[in-house]
Design a protein around this motif. Sequence first.
Motif, PDB file in Angstrom:
ATOM      1  N   THR A  83      42.364  37.623  34.184  1.00 62.28           N
ATOM      2  CA  THR A  83      43.406  38.034  33.244  1.00 62.28           C
ATOM      3  C   THR A  83      43.102  39.398  32.655  1.00 62.28           C
ATOM      4  N   LEU A  84      41.853  39.603  32.244  1.00 57.35           N
ATOM      5  CA  LEU A  84      41.472  40.887  31.662  1.00 57.35           C
ATOM      6  C   LEU A  84      41.427  41.993  32.716  1.00 57.35           C
ATOM      7  N   VAL A  85      41.040  41.655  33.945  1.00 59.23           N
ATOM      8  CA  VAL A  85      41.099  42.651  35.018  1.00 59.23           C
ATOM      9  C   VAL A  85      42.542  43.087  35.229  1.00 59.23           C
ATOM     10  N   GLY A  86      43.467  42.131  35.206  1.00 65.09           N
ATOM     11  CA  GLY A  86      44.876  42.479  35.329  1.00 65.09           C
ATOM     12  C   GLY A  86      45.353  43.387  34.212  1.00 65.09           C
ATOM     13  N   LEU A  87      44.868  43.146  32.994  1.00 61.40           N
ATOM     14  CA  LEU A  87      45.225  44.007  31.874  1.00 61.40           C
ATOM     15  C   LEU A  87      44.680  45.418  32.074  1.00 61.40           C
ATOM     16  N   ALA A  97      39.039  48.576  38.751  1.00 62.72           N
ATOM     17  CA  ALA A  97      38.747  47.490  37.813  1.00 62.72           C
ATOM     18  C   ALA A  97      38.397  46.241  38.612  1.00 62.72           C
ATOM     19  N   ARG A  98      37.329  45.574  38.226  1.00 62.66           N
ATOM     20  CA  ARG A  98      36.935  44.362  38.947  1.00 62.66           C
ATOM     21  C   ARG A  98      36.352  43.330  38.003  1.00 62.66           C
ATOM     22  N   ARG A  99      36.383  42.092  38.451  1.00 60.61           N
ATOM     23  CA  ARG A  99      35.817  41.005  37.656  1.00 60.61           C
ATOM     24  C   ARG A  99      34.340  40.841  37.970  1.00 60.61           C
TER      25      ARG A  99
END
Length: 355
Positions: A140-144, A153-155
């Motif tokens: 979710t935060l990567v999507g943000l 951006a990566r998890r």
Amino acid sequence: MGPLHVALVVDSGTFGAAELYTTRLLRHLPGWVRRSLVVNQEVAGPFLREFGPVMDVKVVPLAKHASWAPEAGAALADLAPDVVQVNLADPASNLALVRAAESVAPTVATLHGGGATDTFLPDAWQAYRNLAGAVAPTNTLVGLLKKLGVRNARRILPGVEIPDEPVPPRRRTPVVLGAIAPLVLEDGLDLLVRAVAQLRRRGRPIQLLLAGSGPDRAALIERTRGLPVRLLGPLPDSSKLLRRLDIFCEPDRWEALPYPLLEALAHGLPAVTTAIGSTMEVLAGAATIVPSGDADALTATLERLVLDDKLRAKLAPAARAVARREFDVRVNAARTAEVLVESSVDGAAIGSGDG
């Protein structure tokens, strides 16, 4: 090949998730990474005690929610790192540090929590677009981050130390429950207190040990009067508490994958938590997951675990196995180092061997 010099930046009013994350990175980044730290004075103490003797630590004024952070920028310029890693408590509150870092070196952000972005000014959006990279603990935060314009951006899941020995399963009375959380009632502790009260009325043999600090401490003392609950205050070493427990409970309404929960799993404790964000995806089979905000489901689950020591013994090794596979801090720190290398000025020339 010389070492990669990373300057890590912390800017927070209280010692929380971002500070725990930074502490673990400083301990476990690969040996070829040279580390330095810029930290605001409110949370500098623990960092100075542990890392002051072995690395450059620069203490600056708090810049959270500020427009500019000239002192942090000057400190970073003096350190002259290859890459800067900035911790973001949410998308907006630490942007002054991002801008200061980007004026010195390629910058990687770690986003720890969500928040509104609809009031962002153009320079805030530009700060995200200028990031060399970013990481976050949930999809979710990567999507943000990607929505904010971050190119890379990566998890990377949160990392915790895995103790050599798990907490041994025990058959005893009372069964000891535990939680480590900010003392904020609406964040889920109200549900835990209601569950304890219900179990007490049913005659279940339990005790709750609750560690943490926060604005609702007085209200919690009042709500738990007459219940088998002890408020322990903040703890410098969570492992000592975890080894006293039979069950860990994290009924959070907002934060997915909080560090205390992951530490409990690493200790091999049966754990109960709530379905938030990536919890179902990441912790299926490792923890017992109940709907967020559902006090009845939380009570029923805790009652089942309190009454069934064989179930607790079955869940414990599964919890530890998932922690070893997904949350080993050494593995996750190495993955973070890869992002820092790729994002640095000379990323193509810096390898991942022993420099």
